[in-house]
Motif scaffolding. Structure first.
Motif, mmCIF file in Angstrom:
data_model
loop_
_atom_site.group_PDB
_atom_site.id
_atom_site.type_symbol
_atom_site.label_atom_id
_atom_site.label_comp_id
_atom_site.label_asym_id
_atom_site.label_seq_id
_atom_site.Cartn_x
_atom_site.Cartn_y
_atom_site.Cartn_z
ATOM 1 N N TRP A 176 6.805 2.877 2.635
ATOM 2 C CA TRP A 176 7.425 2.470 3.540
ATOM 3 C C TRP A 176 7.363 0.566 3.107
ATOM 4 O O TRP A 176 8.626 0.007 3.055
ATOM 5 C CB TRP A 176 6.624 2.774 4.868
ATOM 6 C CG TRP A 176 6.902 2.335 5.866
ATOM 7 C CD1 TRP A 176 7.569 2.945 7.039
ATOM 8 C CD2 TRP A 176 6.426 0.931 6.519
ATOM 9 N NE1 TRP A 176 8.112 2.406 7.976
ATOM 10 C CE2 TRP A 176 7.367 1.575 7.685
ATOM 11 C CE3 TRP A 176 5.925 0.029 6.157
ATOM 12 C CZ2 TRP A 176 6.960 0.137 9.060
ATOM 13 C CZ3 TRP A 176 6.033 -0.942 7.377
ATOM 14 C CH2 TRP A 176 6.875 -1.394 8.173
ATOM 15 N N ARG A 180 -0.995 5.673 16.918
ATOM 16 C CA ARG A 180 -0.193 7.146 16.342
ATOM 17 C C ARG A 180 -1.666 7.483 16.766
ATOM 18 O O ARG A 180 -1.361 8.513 17.592
ATOM 19 C CB ARG A 180 0.006 7.156 14.911
ATOM 20 C CG ARG A 180 0.999 6.551 15.128
ATOM 21 C CD ARG A 180 0.953 6.151 12.779
ATOM 22 N NE ARG A 180 2.388 5.741 12.637
ATOM 23 C CZ ARG A 180 2.583 5.273 11.615
ATOM 24 N NH1 ARG A 180 1.929 5.509 10.338
ATOM 25 N NH2 ARG A 180 3.834 4.589 11.670
ATOM 26 N N GLN A 188 -1.525 10.014 8.497
ATOM 27 C CA GLN A 188 -0.686 8.721 9.530
ATOM 28 C C GLN A 188 0.352 8.073 8.596
ATOM 29 O O GLN A 188 0.794 7.012 8.837
ATOM 30 C CB GLN A 188 -2.195 7.597 9.998
ATOM 31 C CG GLN A 188 -2.642 8.734 11.355
ATOM 32 C CD GLN A 188 -3.315 7.449 12.411
ATOM 33 O OE1 GLN A 188 -3.839 5.649 11.820
ATOM 34 N NE2 GLN A 188 -4.100 8.237 13.285
ATOM 35 N N ARG A 248 4.083 -4.105 12.328
ATOM 36 C CA ARG A 248 2.482 -3.988 14.003
ATOM 37 C C ARG A 248 2.545 -5.152 14.894
ATOM 38 O O ARG A 248 3.327 -6.117 14.397
ATOM 39 C CB ARG A 248 1.260 -4.271 12.841
ATOM 40 C CG ARG A 248 1.086 -3.114 11.372
ATOM 41 C CD ARG A 248 -0.104 -3.036 10.717
ATOM 42 N NE ARG A 248 0.459 -2.071 9.392
ATOM 43 C CZ ARG A 248 -0.414 -1.370 9.499
ATOM 44 N NH1 ARG A 248 -1.008 -2.777 8.961
ATOM 45 N NH2 ARG A 248 -0.323 -1.144 7.775
ATOM 46 N N ALA A 257 -0.173 0.318 14.389
ATOM 47 C CA ALA A 257 0.205 1.780 13.474
ATOM 48 C C ALA A 257 -1.086 3.052 13.927
ATOM 49 O O ALA A 257 -0.440 4.199 14.012
ATOM 50 C CB ALA A 257 1.084 1.847 12.529
ATOM 51 N N GLU A 273 0.466 -1.337 -0.005
ATOM 52 C CA GLU A 273 0.514 0.276 0.396
ATOM 53 C C GLU A 273 0.741 1.222 0.333
ATOM 54 O O GLU A 273 0.595 2.191 -0.666
ATOM 55 C CB GLU A 273 -1.268 -0.493 0.938
ATOM 56 C CG GLU A 273 -0.691 0.061 2.387
ATOM 57 C CD GLU A 273 0.340 -1.093 2.901
ATOM 58 O OE1 GLU A 273 0.527 -2.402 2.551
ATOM 59 O OE2 GLU A 273 1.072 -0.907 4.703
ATOM 60 N N PHE A 331 -3.629 3.864 4.470
ATOM 61 C CA PHE A 331 -2.626 4.428 4.096
ATOM 62 C C PHE A 331 -1.792 4.285 2.579
ATOM 63 O O PHE A 331 -0.422 4.143 1.915
ATOM 64 C CB PHE A 331 -1.798 3.283 4.741
ATOM 65 C CG PHE A 331 -2.012 3.070 6.008
ATOM 66 C CD1 PHE A 331 -1.096 3.932 6.320
ATOM 67 C CD2 PHE A 331 -1.490 1.984 7.191
ATOM 68 C CE1 PHE A 331 -1.049 3.777 7.907
ATOM 69 C CE2 PHE A 331 -1.517 1.713 8.353
ATOM 70 C CZ PHE A 331 -0.977 2.759 9.133
#
Ligand code: GYE
Length: 376
Positions: free
Chosen positions: A77, A212, A261, A153, A208, A74, A236
């Motif tokens: 990162w 956050r 995020q 995660r 995550a 996605e 994300f």
């Protein structure tokens, strides 16, 4: 005669050694790490070896079988994390990597783990989409004696069902974002103003996202003048970030702060604000906060589009590989959970010092050198 006996003894020794090594390999765990030694044997050097060493050198190289279950693809990162996994668990490093990209579907992840258990992989490495739904399948892995390593995660499950976890402190990331915003508004002389905030969340139920949100909420609670107008899920992704931001711009007249995020959502939000003619970032009307600090995110910080970006390190697979090597060598890890090192970046001319649980964290401006050294 003597010669014959010693030859027979040599053959028996080779067979015994072969059986011993094969049996140890079958029992799976805690076998001595002979792969590294094996690499050192060359054709010339075998002449100088003893019979047993030669027998060992002639054994076929056994790769360590890793079943890796990834969240999806996605974000930047995630792509970096996958690349790091492929490098850390390469064949050259002694691994056979079986990789599943779950495309953000928790059921695909659980099915993949069950399949890996049936295939008797040596290790399971999981980056879970959601915190929930893991206990049953991890119990199955536990009874099959397959060590589980978690990355990134976290999950809601007893610690006994996994061997180690390597990732980030998501609650702290959210808190740092809140702390930075509080100081930034104070610096601007807006400490007592009403501030309208929208957030674009990550996948609902991912640790995550939960962490956050929880960390930032601690600062929201302290500021009755901060109004959280909305928190929608952008999954994300860049397209998710853009879509949610477009809705926000249509719905709310005055937005002071956008919290995304991750960087991909932030880039999507930038595109939506550009299209709507809304200014943001260092010299704009809207303050933009993000997480991850990927190369694209840091470039946006350097250009002054993102005000503050809180790093989340995707390079956990080498730590997992180290844990596997330790297990193979029979070395027990001391701690189960390990937080990766991370920085905070800002486009502020005078970067702040933030306070964390362990001390002080100097925020950084993004330089060309930082970008050049960035691995993702
Ligand atoms: O922030 C995001 C990714 O789980 C920390 O997932 C990870 C998050 C990361 O897709 O970009």
């Amino acid at each position: 005669m003597e010669n014959k006996i010693s030859k027979r003894m040599q053959i028996t020794a080779v067979i015994l050694l072969f059986c011993l090594i094969t049996c140890t390999a079958c029992t799976g765990k805690n076998i001595p790490d002979y792969h590294d030694n094996y690499e050192n044997y060359t054709a010339d050097s075998t002449d100088k070896l003893s019979v047993s060493e030669r027998a060992r050198a002639l054994l076929p190289k056994k790769l360590i079988k890793i079943g890796f279950v990834q969240v999806g693809h996605e974000s930047d990162w995630r792509i970096a994390a996958t690349k790091s996994c492929q490098e850390a668990f390469s064949e050259e490093n002694g691994y056979e990597l079986l990789f599943v990209d779950a495309d953000n579907d928790p059921r695909v992840q659980v099915d993949a783990v069950r399949k890996f258990i049936r295939e008797q992989v040596d290790y399971l490495i999981i980056d879970p989409v959601l915190t929930t739904g893991w206990t049953a399948v991890l119990k199955e892995a536990y009874h099959a004696k397959i060590p589980v390593i978690l990355l990134d995660r976290t999950i809601d499950c007893s610690k006994r069902y996994y061997y180690a976890w390597f990732g980030s402190d998501f609650v702290q990331e959210g808190e740092l974002a809140g702390q930075w915003l509080q100081s930034y508004l104070n610096r601007q002389g807006r400490g007592a103003d009403n501030i309208n905030i929208v957030t674009i969340n990550g996948t609902d139920g991912a640790s995550a996202q939960l962490g956050r949100t929880e960390g930032f909420a601690r600062y929201l609670k302290r500021h009755s003048e901060w109004n959280l107008l909305a928190e929608e899920c952008g999954d994300f992704t860049e397209s998710g970030g853009r879509m949610v931001m477009e809705q926000y711009l249509e719905t709310y007249e005055k937005i002071d702060v956008v919290i995304c995020q991750n960087d991909n959502e932030a880039l999507g939000a930038c595109a939506a604000m550009d299209a709507a003619g809304v200014s943001y970032g260092k010299d704009g009307d809207v303050i933009l906060i993000s997480f991850d600090a990927t190369r694209a995110g840091l470039e946006a910080v350097m250009e002054g589009k993102i005000n503050a970006d809180f790093e989340c390190n995707p390079l956990s697979p080498p730590y997992a590989a180290e844990a596997v090597r330790q297990l193979e060598a029979g070395i027990k890890r001391k701690e189960k959970d390990y937080y990766l090192p991370e920085e905070c970046f800002t486009s502020d001319e005078h970067p702040m010092i933030l306070i964390t649980g362990d001390g002080r964290k100097q925020m950084l401006n993004v330089t060309r050198e930082i970008l050049k050294e960035r691995m993702y």
